[in-house]
Enzyme design. Structure first.
Site, mmCIF file in Angstrom:
data_model
loop_
_atom_site.group_PDB
_atom_site.id
_atom_site.type_symbol
_atom_site.label_atom_id
_atom_site.label_comp_id
_atom_site.label_asym_id
_atom_site.label_seq_id
_atom_site.Cartn_x
_atom_site.Cartn_y
_atom_site.Cartn_z
ATOM 1 N N LEU A 197 4.265 21.908 35.695
ATOM 2 C CA LEU A 197 3.553 23.131 36.072
ATOM 3 C C LEU A 197 4.431 24.374 35.962
ATOM 4 O O LEU A 197 3.930 25.490 35.842
ATOM 5 C CB LEU A 197 3.034 23.005 37.510
ATOM 6 C CG LEU A 197 2.077 21.829 37.779
ATOM 7 C CD1 LEU A 197 1.754 21.741 39.261
ATOM 8 C CD2 LEU A 197 0.808 21.977 36.956
ATOM 9 N N GLY A 200 12.180 26.023 37.864
ATOM 10 C CA GLY A 200 12.983 26.899 38.708
ATOM 11 C C GLY A 200 14.434 26.810 38.296
ATOM 12 O O GLY A 200 14.754 26.280 37.225
ATOM 13 N N GLY A 201 15.315 27.283 39.145
ATOM 14 C CA GLY A 201 16.726 27.333 38.793
ATOM 15 C C GLY A 201 17.396 25.974 38.701
ATOM 16 O O GLY A 201 18.389 25.812 38.001
ATOM 17 N N PHE A 202 16.865 24.982 39.421
ATOM 18 C CA PHE A 202 17.527 23.679 39.468
ATOM 19 C C PHE A 202 16.683 22.541 38.895
ATOM 20 O O PHE A 202 17.077 21.386 38.957
ATOM 21 C CB PHE A 202 17.908 23.335 40.916
ATOM 22 C CG PHE A 202 18.866 24.316 41.519
ATOM 23 C CD1 PHE A 202 20.193 24.362 41.116
ATOM 24 C CD2 PHE A 202 18.442 25.211 42.492
ATOM 25 C CE1 PHE A 202 21.080 25.266 41.671
ATOM 26 C CE2 PHE A 202 19.315 26.119 43.058
ATOM 27 C CZ PHE A 202 20.643 26.155 42.645
ATOM 28 N N GLY A 203 15.513 22.870 38.369
ATOM 29 C CA GLY A 203 14.677 21.804 37.832
ATOM 30 C C GLY A 203 13.262 22.276 37.590
ATOM 31 O O GLY A 203 13.009 23.471 37.455
ATOM 32 N N VAL A 205 8.794 21.755 38.268
ATOM 33 C CA VAL A 205 7.731 21.363 39.195
ATOM 34 C C VAL A 205 6.643 20.684 38.373
ATOM 35 O O VAL A 205 6.197 21.220 37.358
ATOM 36 C CB VAL A 205 7.147 22.585 39.933
ATOM 37 C CG1 VAL A 205 6.003 22.150 40.851
ATOM 38 C CG2 VAL A 205 8.229 23.299 40.736
ATOM 39 N N LYS A 220 8.572 19.141 43.330
ATOM 40 C CA LYS A 220 9.695 19.985 42.911
ATOM 41 C C LYS A 220 10.892 19.067 42.681
ATOM 42 O O LYS A 220 11.435 18.496 43.623
ATOM 43 C CB LYS A 220 10.002 21.023 43.996
ATOM 44 C CG LYS A 220 11.015 22.077 43.609
ATOM 45 C CD LYS A 220 11.085 23.145 44.704
ATOM 46 C CE LYS A 220 11.988 24.298 44.312
ATOM 47 N NZ LYS A 220 11.981 25.369 45.341
ATOM 48 N N ASP A 316 11.309 36.500 50.670
ATOM 49 C CA ASP A 316 10.855 36.512 49.273
ATOM 50 C C ASP A 316 9.339 36.666 49.180
ATOM 51 O O ASP A 316 8.691 36.053 48.333
ATOM 52 C CB ASP A 316 11.308 35.241 48.549
ATOM 53 C CG ASP A 316 11.470 35.471 47.039
ATOM 54 O OD1 ASP A 316 11.490 36.651 46.615
ATOM 55 O OD2 ASP A 316 11.584 34.482 46.299
#
Length: 553
Positions: A197, A200-203, A205, A220, A316
């Site tokens: 979908l 992000g910064g580390f992987g 979703v 996630k 955020d």
């Protein structure tokens, strides 16, 4: 020539949409798996019985299965049942829309409470003092006060003898069996994985489905090597711990935390309707109808207050982080920058998104706390109305420094025709430069929900999920980028894990989160199915006492 990227996307979307259909829960495979499940035997619950804290609020109010079984237990004792029924009637009155029906319900409650406690009295859980107050009540204010007292007494009553009897009953035994079932190990074999979908910064979703219930979630997946290389372990653990603490209909829920060979995984609410940024800029004319702005803002305000009550600053808030579910309700997501206020101590670390950060975050070495979230809320309401942020026009190229100076110095302007006077006023108050002058922060009891911008919202009904959203997402649409547009991550080389890393991964993978897991079990019908003494089962005799799961997950 066949466009393989488009074909891959079509296949991924088709499988994902098919899994989302309610009828998928009736599939033969799902039913086969469910027939192979059974609750653990009571003999395996002895240790858990000793360890589990007997806390009324946790067992009978917070945990859905505990609440359900406590209610079922109360129904077996006439006196207890009357107290529970009275509390249900009070809740129905509290959530009723203003008008004759609500007035009539209040009068009925007062009449119910007015009988003096005596042998054979239908309300033995209420005191003579409450009965006297109800008898003397002549105004609406007096009636409301009397019913409020009666509610408190009925709640106190349930926490005494009824609760003591519950924890020695067969209903509590059943609760222990469900708790043991809840504590089973969770791995990637527990889920079927569907399309990606986003990332992000580390992987990435992706959408997943629980094999035994059919429930869809977003997973996630945090790449272990990438986390270690970028030093993101602490941030990942903090997000997980905050999500575990939060139980709100206006914030995405964490349902599972587990590890695979390569990833740490957080399984959360799947929000199929897309984010508000997408709806502001990609659906019809830029901006949203005022009815939607008010509705989403009301739900966002509730979610923000729930975080603040737990001592958490979101940091955020922006439309991109507000997601819609199938019905059109919204939730706050991505708590990666959220931080807990330790002992009320203000924060100085700069964090957030340019264009939404409050002046006190942008200033060097200036401490800040909850008011920064209300400033970002003002930016978001402005953007929903105008299709642009307060200090940067749509697609305008502005340097970070210029945007910072505009945020610090410029007064907000309302040039869009869609701004009502109420919308202008709430934006001005949220966008106050000084936090002590900002709506939500001016005094301890400063509740943004009381602003006349929300005059059409009944907040108790909103929190109970009784208000119909003004917009419902199209169930046949995938509100996500084509899979070809989602970048792949390059392989992380030269990263090795030591014993400390392995222990961190193990500590992270705590399995099912009680409230979300229990909601899933009830929602998907598995609670009723496994409680049915006459259900057919695919288990061999005696297996259930060992594991509670006869089918390998």
């Amino acid at each position: 020539m066949v466009d393989m990227g488009a074909l891959d996307n079509l296949i991924a979307n088709t499988a994902y949409l098919q899994a989302r259909k309610p009828s998928d829960c009736d599939s033969k495979e799902l039913q086969r798996r469910r027939r192979s499940l059974a609750l653990p035997g009571l003999q395996g619950c002895a240790e858990l019985r000793q360890k589990l804290s007997l806390n009324f609020h946790s067992l009978c109010e917070q945990q859905p299965i505990g609440r359900r079984l406590f209610r079922d237990f109360l129904a077996t004792v006439p006196t207890f049942r009357k107290a529970a029924t009275f509390l249900e009637d009070v809740q129905n009155w509290e959530l009723a829309e203003e008008g004759p029906t609500k007035d009539s319900a209040l009068q009925g409650l007062v009449a119910t409470c007015a009988s003096a406690p005596a042998p054979g009295n239908p309300q033995p859980f209420l005191s003579q003092a409450v009965a006297t107050k109800c008898q003397a009540a002549t105004t609406e204010e007096e009636r409301v006060a009397a019913v409020t007292l009666a509610k408190a007494e009925a709640m106190a009553f349930l926490q005494e003898q009824p609760f003591k009897d519950f924890v020695t009953s067969a209903f509590y035994d059943k609760f222990l069996q469900w708790k043991l079932f809840e504590m089973q190990p969770v791995s990637d074999k527990y889920f079927t994985e569907f399309r990606v979908l986003g990332k992000g910064g580390f992987g990435e979703v992706c959408a997943v489905q629980v094999k035994n219930t059919g429930k869809m979630y977003a997973c996630k997946k945090l790449d272990k090597k990438r986390l270690k290389k970028k030093g993101g372990e602490k941030m990942a653990l903090l997000e997980k711990e905050i999500l575990e603490k939060v139980s709100s209909p206006f914030i995405v829920s964490l349902a599972y935390a587990f590890e695979s060979k390569t990833h740490l995984c957080l399984v959360m609410s799947l929000m199929n309707g897309g984010d508000l940024k997408f709806h502001i800029y990609n659906v019809g004319t830029r901006g949203l109808d005022m009815s939607r702005v008010i509705f989403y803002s009301a739900q966002i305000a509730c979610g923000m207050l729930h975080l603040h009550e737990l001592g958490i600053v979101y940091r955020d808030m922006k439309p991109e982080n507000v997601l819609l579910d199938d019905l059109g309700n919204c939730r706050l997501s991505d708590l990666g920058l959220a931080v807990e206020m330790k002992g009320g101590k203000p924060i100085t670390q700069r964090a957030g998104t340019n264009g939404y950060m409050a002046p006190e975050i942008l200033m060097e070495k200036v401490s800040y706390s909850y008011p920064v979230d209300w400033f970002a809320m003002g930016c978001s309401i402005y953007e929903m109305v105008a299709g642009r942020t307060p200090f940067k026009d749509y697609k305008e190229k502005v340097s970070k420094e210029d945007l910072k100076q505009r945020t610090l110095q410029d007064e907000v302007k309302f040039q869009h025709d869609n701004f009502t006077e109420e919308a202008k006023d709430i934006c001005r108050l949220f966008l106050a430069k000084k936090p002590e002058q900002r709506l939500g922060s001016r005094e301890k009891s400063d509740d943004p929900r009381k602003h006349h911008f929300f005059k059409t919202i009944n907040f108790p009904r909103l929190e109970a999920g009784l208000i119909e959203p003004p917009f419902v997402p199209d169930p046949s649409v995938v509100y996500a980028k084509d899979i070809a547009e989602i970048d792949d991550f390059s392989e992380v080389r030269g990263v090795e894990f030591d014993d400390k890393d392995k222990q961190f991964f193990k500590n992270f993978a705590t399995g099912a989160v009680p409230i979300a897991w229990q909601e899933e079990i009830i929602e998907t019908g598995l609670f009723e199915e496994l409680n049915d003494p006459n259900r057919p089962t695919g288990c061999e005799e005696g297996n259930s006492s060992k594991s509670g799961v006869c089918l390998l997950l």
